[in-house]
Design a protein around this motif. Structure first.
Motif, PDB file in Angstrom:
ATOM      1  N   LEU A   6      -2.717  18.373 -33.033  1.00 41.45           N
ATOM      2  CA  LEU A   6      -3.652  19.214 -32.282  1.00 41.45           C
ATOM      3  C   LEU A   6      -5.052  19.211 -32.887  1.00 41.45           C
ATOM      4  O   LEU A   6      -5.865  20.064 -32.566  1.00 41.45           O
ATOM      5  CB  LEU A   6      -3.124  20.646 -32.209  1.00 41.45           C
ATOM      6  CG  LEU A   6      -1.794  20.823 -31.471  1.00 41.45           C
ATOM      7  CD1 LEU A   6      -1.356  22.276 -31.507  1.00 41.45           C
ATOM      8  CD2 LEU A   6      -1.893  20.336 -30.028  1.00 41.45           C
ATOM      9  N   ALA A   7      -5.347  18.252 -33.742  1.00 40.25           N
ATOM     10  CA  ALA A   7      -6.664  18.192 -34.369  1.00 40.25           C
ATOM     11  C   ALA A   7      -7.667  17.420 -33.538  1.00 40.25           C
ATOM     12  O   ALA A   7      -8.812  17.260 -33.945  1.00 40.25           O
ATOM     13  CB  ALA A   7      -6.544  17.552 -35.752  1.00 40.25           C
ATOM     14  N   ARG A   8      -7.254  16.939 -32.382  1.00 40.54           N
ATOM     15  CA  ARG A   8      -8.120  16.065 -31.583  1.00 40.54           C
ATOM     16  C   ARG A   8      -8.226  16.586 -30.156  1.00 40.54           C
ATOM     17  O   ARG A   8      -7.314  17.257 -29.652  1.00 40.54           O
ATOM     18  CB  ARG A   8      -7.536  14.658 -31.576  1.00 40.54           C
ATOM     19  CG  ARG A   8      -6.206  14.552 -30.870  1.00 40.54           C
ATOM     20  CD  ARG A   8      -5.530  13.224 -31.148  1.00 40.54           C
ATOM     21  NE  ARG A   8      -5.030  13.193 -32.521  1.00 40.54           N
ATOM     22  CZ  ARG A   8      -4.972  12.079 -33.241  1.00 40.54           C
ATOM     23  NH1 ARG A   8      -5.367  10.931 -32.751  1.00 40.54           N
ATOM     24  NH2 ARG A   8      -4.508  12.123 -34.479  1.00 40.54           N
ATOM     25  N   PRO A   9      -9.344  16.287 -29.489  1.00 39.38           N
ATOM     26  CA  PRO A   9      -9.447  16.611 -28.059  1.00 39.38           C
ATOM     27  C   PRO A   9      -8.539  15.687 -27.251  1.00 39.38           C
ATOM     28  O   PRO A   9      -8.219  14.579 -27.681  1.00 39.38           O
ATOM     29  CB  PRO A   9     -10.919  16.353 -27.749  1.00 39.38           C
ATOM     30  CG  PRO A   9     -11.353  15.356 -28.767  1.00 39.38           C
ATOM     31  CD  PRO A   9     -10.541  15.615 -30.006  1.00 39.38           C
ATOM     32  N   MET A  10      -8.127  16.150 -26.065  1.00 44.39           N
ATOM     33  CA  MET A  10      -7.206  15.400 -25.222  1.00 44.39           C
ATOM     34  C   MET A  10      -7.806  15.210 -23.835  1.00 44.39           C
ATOM     35  O   MET A  10      -8.214  16.187 -23.196  1.00 44.39           O
ATOM     36  CB  MET A  10      -5.881  16.157 -25.079  1.00 44.39           C
ATOM     37  CG  MET A  10      -5.213  16.547 -26.364  1.00 44.39           C
ATOM     38  SD  MET A  10      -3.763  17.591 -26.021  1.00 44.39           S
ATOM     39  CE  MET A  10      -3.534  18.330 -27.646  1.00 44.39           C
ATOM     40  N   LEU A  11      -7.832  13.983 -23.380  1.00 44.80           N
ATOM     41  CA  LEU A  11      -8.215  13.702 -22.008  1.00 44.80           C
ATOM     42  C   LEU A  11      -7.080  14.126 -21.085  1.00 44.80           C
ATOM     43  O   LEU A  11      -5.907  13.914 -21.401  1.00 44.80           O
ATOM     44  CB  LEU A  11      -8.490  12.209 -21.837  1.00 44.80           C
ATOM     45  CG  LEU A  11      -8.926  11.736 -20.441  1.00 44.80           C
ATOM     46  CD1 LEU A  11     -10.302  12.283 -20.102  1.00 44.80           C
ATOM     47  CD2 LEU A  11      -8.917  10.212 -20.382  1.00 44.80           C
ATOM     48  N   LEU A  12      -7.431  14.733 -19.936  1.00 47.86           N
ATOM     49  CA  LEU A  12      -6.414  15.202 -18.994  1.00 47.86           C
ATOM     50  C   LEU A  12      -6.403  14.349 -17.730  1.00 47.86           C
ATOM     51  O   LEU A  12      -7.456  13.919 -17.237  1.00 47.86           O
ATOM     52  CB  LEU A  12      -6.662  16.663 -18.631  1.00 47.86           C
ATOM     53  CG  LEU A  12      -6.596  17.660 -19.792  1.00 47.86           C
ATOM     54  CD1 LEU A  12      -6.874  19.069 -19.283  1.00 47.86           C
ATOM     55  CD2 LEU A  12      -5.249  17.598 -20.506  1.00 47.86           C
ATOM     56  N   GLU A  13      -5.215  14.127 -17.207  1.00 43.69           N
ATOM     57  CA  GLU A  13      -5.035  13.438 -15.929  1.00 43.69           C
ATOM     58  C   GLU A  13      -4.733  14.496 -14.872  1.00 43.69           C
ATOM     59  O   GLU A  13      -3.670  15.117 -14.891  1.00 43.69           O
ATOM     60  CB  GLU A  13      -3.886  12.445 -16.011  1.00 43.69           C
ATOM     61  CG  GLU A  13      -3.614  11.712 -14.716  1.00 43.69           C
ATOM     62  CD  GLU A  13      -2.405  10.804 -14.819  1.00 43.69           C
ATOM     63  OE1 GLU A  13      -1.842  10.463 -13.766  1.00 43.69           O
ATOM     64  OE2 GLU A  13      -2.008  10.452 -15.947  1.00 43.69           O
ATOM     65  N   PRO A  14      -5.646  14.730 -13.927  1.00 43.07           N
ATOM     66  CA  PRO A  14      -5.477  15.850 -12.996  1.00 43.07           C
ATOM     67  C   PRO A  14      -4.436  15.557 -11.916  1.00 43.07           C
ATOM     68  O   PRO A  14      -3.978  14.420 -11.745  1.00 43.07           O
ATOM     69  CB  PRO A  14      -6.860  15.994 -12.381  1.00 43.07           C
ATOM     70  CG  PRO A  14      -7.426  14.607 -12.419  1.00 43.07           C
ATOM     71  CD  PRO A  14      -6.902  14.000 -13.700  1.00 43.07           C
ATOM     72  N   VAL A  15      -4.094  16.600 -11.174  1.00 43.32           N
ATOM     73  CA  VAL A  15      -3.235  16.502  -9.998  1.00 43.32           C
ATOM     74  C   VAL A  15      -4.136  16.501  -8.770  1.00 43.32           C
ATOM     75  O   VAL A  15      -4.927  17.429  -8.583  1.00 43.32           O
ATOM     76  CB  VAL A  15      -2.242  17.678  -9.939  1.00 43.32           C
ATOM     77  CG1 VAL A  15      -1.428  17.629  -8.649  1.00 43.32           C
ATOM     78  CG2 VAL A  15      -1.329  17.672 -11.164  1.00 43.32           C
TER      79      VAL A  15
END
Length: 367
Positions: A6-15
């Motif tokens: 959890l130390a990094r940002p995460m790209l999200l794949e939307p719906v």
């Protein structure tokens, strides 16, 4: 192990969600990859079913992330907002209204609890609007349920609706219980409680290819309607030379960041995740754990455990979080010289900031 993951940002794949009033603006304006010819009305950036698209947690849904990491992901405020459902508490949508949406209303938390759900207070930030574009923001006059039933049955409900002209850059906050609709020719960013309870009052005579209209929920809507409530345009308040507060209430804080070069942000770890959506340009999000590049139209999640955050590039970004109204809004905006009326209007008709101001000390300043 959790700390490293959890130390990094995460790209999200939307719906992506098809709607009868949708179009392809999400592709044209924001570079979204959409099915050819589909009427995509909504991109749910932080739906519980949205998936991580980068890093070692890629493939997990937000619901699965919350179940696996809990407070390490959401922080103290995020976990409180997540209860009692144990899901991701904020839903961000990008909405393309090629046609007018139905006139609708959402219940508040207390009313929705009977259905095992949250209520729905929301805010809209206008990204694109055709000339003359408008929102429906409530009733033009106070009407009781019998009068409203008559207007609906006779097809005259549009005559008693209040309209608000909008243009790109406007922000409007919509408390639960407000009768509202998005007009045609508008692309907007929406932040709301994680809820999908909608009571549809009026759908403009729309029918599908079989001649069937969508269901209406008039009696349910009348039970939760607050006829005196209006959605209100806020007056944005700059915090400094790159951050501007657009709207704030007990559920969410929405800021616009205008980044040219590199900026550092010290966060209070263990409190709230941040959700960053790039509207223009490209952005590098840097933490101790990693760097993520965010393109136009993409959304990233920064876990609550991240203590320091740097952003770099040439970009316009919307940043959302679960706020502490006193620490995140009242104290810094007072320190920036704003009076109580200017601060309170950021919450619109919710009244949340007026209550926070009344409970705080007038002389408070950021320490």
């Amino acid at each position: 192990m959790n700390a490293a993951l959890l130390a990094r940002p995460m790209l999200l794949e939307p719906v992506l969600v098809e709607r009868p009033w949708g179009d392809q603006r999400l592709a044209r304006y924001l570079g979204k990859s959409l099915p050819h010819g589909a009427r995509i009305g909504e991109s749910w950036e932080t739906a519980n079913e949205a998936r991580v698209a980068s890093g070692p947690l890629a493939g997990l849904t937000l619901r699965e992330l919350v179940a696996q990491f809990g407070a390490d992901l959401l922080g103290q405020r995020g976990m409180a907002a997540s209860q009692p459902f144990g899901d991701f508490p904020l839903l961000i949508k990008l909405i393309d209204a090629d046609d007018v949406l139905s006139v609708q209303v959402h219940p508040d938390d207390e009313q929705a609890a009977a259905l095992g759900q949250r209520g729905k207070t929301e805010a809209w930030h206008i990204l694109a609007a055709e000339p003359g574009a408008e929102l429906i923001v409530g009733l033009a006059e106070l009407l009781d349920p019998p009068a409203l039933r008559l207007h609906i049955a006779s097809g005259e409900l549009p005559r008693v609706l209040a309209h608000l002209p909008v243009q790109p850059g406007d922000t409007v906050i919509v408390p639960a219980g407000t009768l509202h609709a998005i007009g045609p020719g508008i692309l907007l960013y929406e932040i709301q409680e994680q809820s999908d309870i909608t009571y549809r009052f009026y759908d403009w005579g729309r029918v599908d290819t079989q001649g069937r209209g969508r269901p209406l929920h008039i009696e349910e809507g009348l039970a939760v309607l607050r006829p005196e409530r209006r959605a209100q345009r806020t007056q944005p308040l700059p915090l400094d030379d790159w951050r501007t507060v657009l709207a704030a209430c007990r559920y969410f804080l929405l800021e616009r960041w205008t980044i040219a070069g590199q900026r550092a942000l010290t966060r209070q770890p263990g409190q709230t995740p941040s959700i960053l959506t790039c509207l223009e340009g490209t952005l590098a999000i840097q933490t101790d754990g990693d760097e993520l590049h965010l393109a136009r139209g993409e959304t990233a999640l920064v876990p609550a455990s991240v203590a320091s955050l740097a952003v770099a590039g040439q970009a316009t970004v919307l940043a959302a979080s679960v706020p502490d109204l006193r620490q995140d809004i009242v104290i810094p905006l007072r320190a920036a010289g704003y009076d109580e009326a200017a601060i309170a209007q950021l919450a619109g008709d919710t009244g949340d900031l007026a209550r926070a101001l009344a409970a705080s000390e007038p002389g408070e300043r950021r320490s």
